[in-house]
Design a protein around this motif. Structure first.
Motif, mmCIF file in Angstrom:
data_model
loop_
_atom_site.group_PDB
_atom_site.id
_atom_site.type_symbol
_atom_site.label_atom_id
_atom_site.label_comp_id
_atom_site.label_asym_id
_atom_site.label_seq_id
_atom_site.Cartn_x
_atom_site.Cartn_y
_atom_site.Cartn_z
ATOM 1 N N UNK A 17 51.037 2.363 8.708
ATOM 2 C CA UNK A 17 51.619 1.083 8.290
ATOM 3 C C UNK A 17 50.662 -0.056 8.606
ATOM 4 N N UNK A 18 50.679 -1.066 7.736
ATOM 5 C CA UNK A 18 49.861 -2.252 7.940
ATOM 6 C C UNK A 18 50.766 -3.480 7.920
ATOM 7 N N UNK A 19 50.503 -4.387 8.831
ATOM 8 C CA UNK A 19 51.257 -5.625 8.939
ATOM 9 C C UNK A 19 50.300 -6.800 8.939
ATOM 10 N N UNK A 20 50.799 -7.948 8.508
ATOM 11 C CA UNK A 20 50.068 -9.202 8.640
ATOM 12 C C UNK A 20 50.672 -9.964 9.804
ATOM 13 N N UNK A 21 49.830 -10.389 10.717
ATOM 14 C CA UNK A 21 50.266 -11.216 11.834
ATOM 15 C C UNK A 21 49.733 -12.618 11.545
ATOM 16 N N UNK A 60 58.696 -1.581 15.012
ATOM 17 C CA UNK A 60 59.809 -0.933 14.332
ATOM 18 C C UNK A 60 60.214 -1.796 13.131
ATOM 19 N N UNK A 61 60.452 -1.165 12.006
ATOM 20 C CA UNK A 61 60.749 -1.894 10.767
ATOM 21 C C UNK A 61 62.019 -2.739 10.891
ATOM 22 N N UNK A 92 54.775 -9.791 8.941
ATOM 23 C CA UNK A 92 55.353 -9.257 7.701
ATOM 24 C C UNK A 92 54.613 -7.971 7.332
ATOM 25 N N UNK A 93 55.209 -7.183 6.438
ATOM 26 C CA UNK A 93 54.509 -6.001 5.909
ATOM 27 C C UNK A 93 53.355 -6.456 5.042
ATOM 28 N N UNK A 150 47.119 -6.016 11.088
ATOM 29 C CA UNK A 150 47.357 -5.128 12.223
ATOM 30 C C UNK A 150 47.761 -3.776 11.665
ATOM 31 N N UNK A 151 47.061 -2.729 12.066
ATOM 32 C CA UNK A 151 47.377 -1.387 11.595
ATOM 33 C C UNK A 151 48.045 -0.599 12.704
ATOM 34 N N UNK A 152 49.155 0.038 12.351
ATOM 35 C CA UNK A 152 49.874 0.914 13.275
ATOM 36 C C UNK A 152 50.142 2.216 12.544
#
Length: 115
Positions: free
Chosen positions: A97-101, A2-3, A63-64, A92-94
């Motif tokens: 949306x894509x995030x950096x872990x 969740x953002x 982060x985004x 990480x793709x959800x």
């Protein structure tokens, strides 16, 4: 994810590396910017560093994903006055949306130690 979980402010420092006239290695700050992130502290660990026991704190920073600002292991993250060294970065793709872990660690150095 969740953002609204991205509720911590971090600073990312990007460096360039080179050599000076005396063939010594130099590290120069290239860019610094702030991001909203989710920061979770992992397990503390210890290791041998120059024949001395060094304790390290591990953090996971999410982060985004921004394609215009790639993150690498050469970057540093500043969070709550601590300098976090980047150990690994994965995307990480959800859904759409894509995030950096980002896996990070620190030996307990703070910003005031570097100034």
């Amino acid at each position: 994810m969740n953002i609204k979980e991205l509720n911590r402010r971090i600073t990312v420092n990007s460096y360039i590396f080179g050599q000076d006239a005396a063939a010594g290695n130099i590290k120069a700050l290239n860019e610094t910017y702030q991001l909203w992130a989710k920061v979770t502290q992992g397990n503390n660990s210890r290791g041998l560093n120059n024949l001395q026991m060094a304790y390290s704190e591990g953090y996971t920073v999410t982060v985004r994903y921004e394609s215009s600002r790639p993150l690498s292991q050469d970057n540093e993250i500043v969070y709550e006055g601590k300098i976090l060294n980047v150990a690994g970065v994965r995307i990480q793709e959800e859904g759409s949306k894509r995030f950096l872990v980002i896996s990070t660690n620190t030996t307990g150095k703070s910003i005031s130690d570097n100034t």
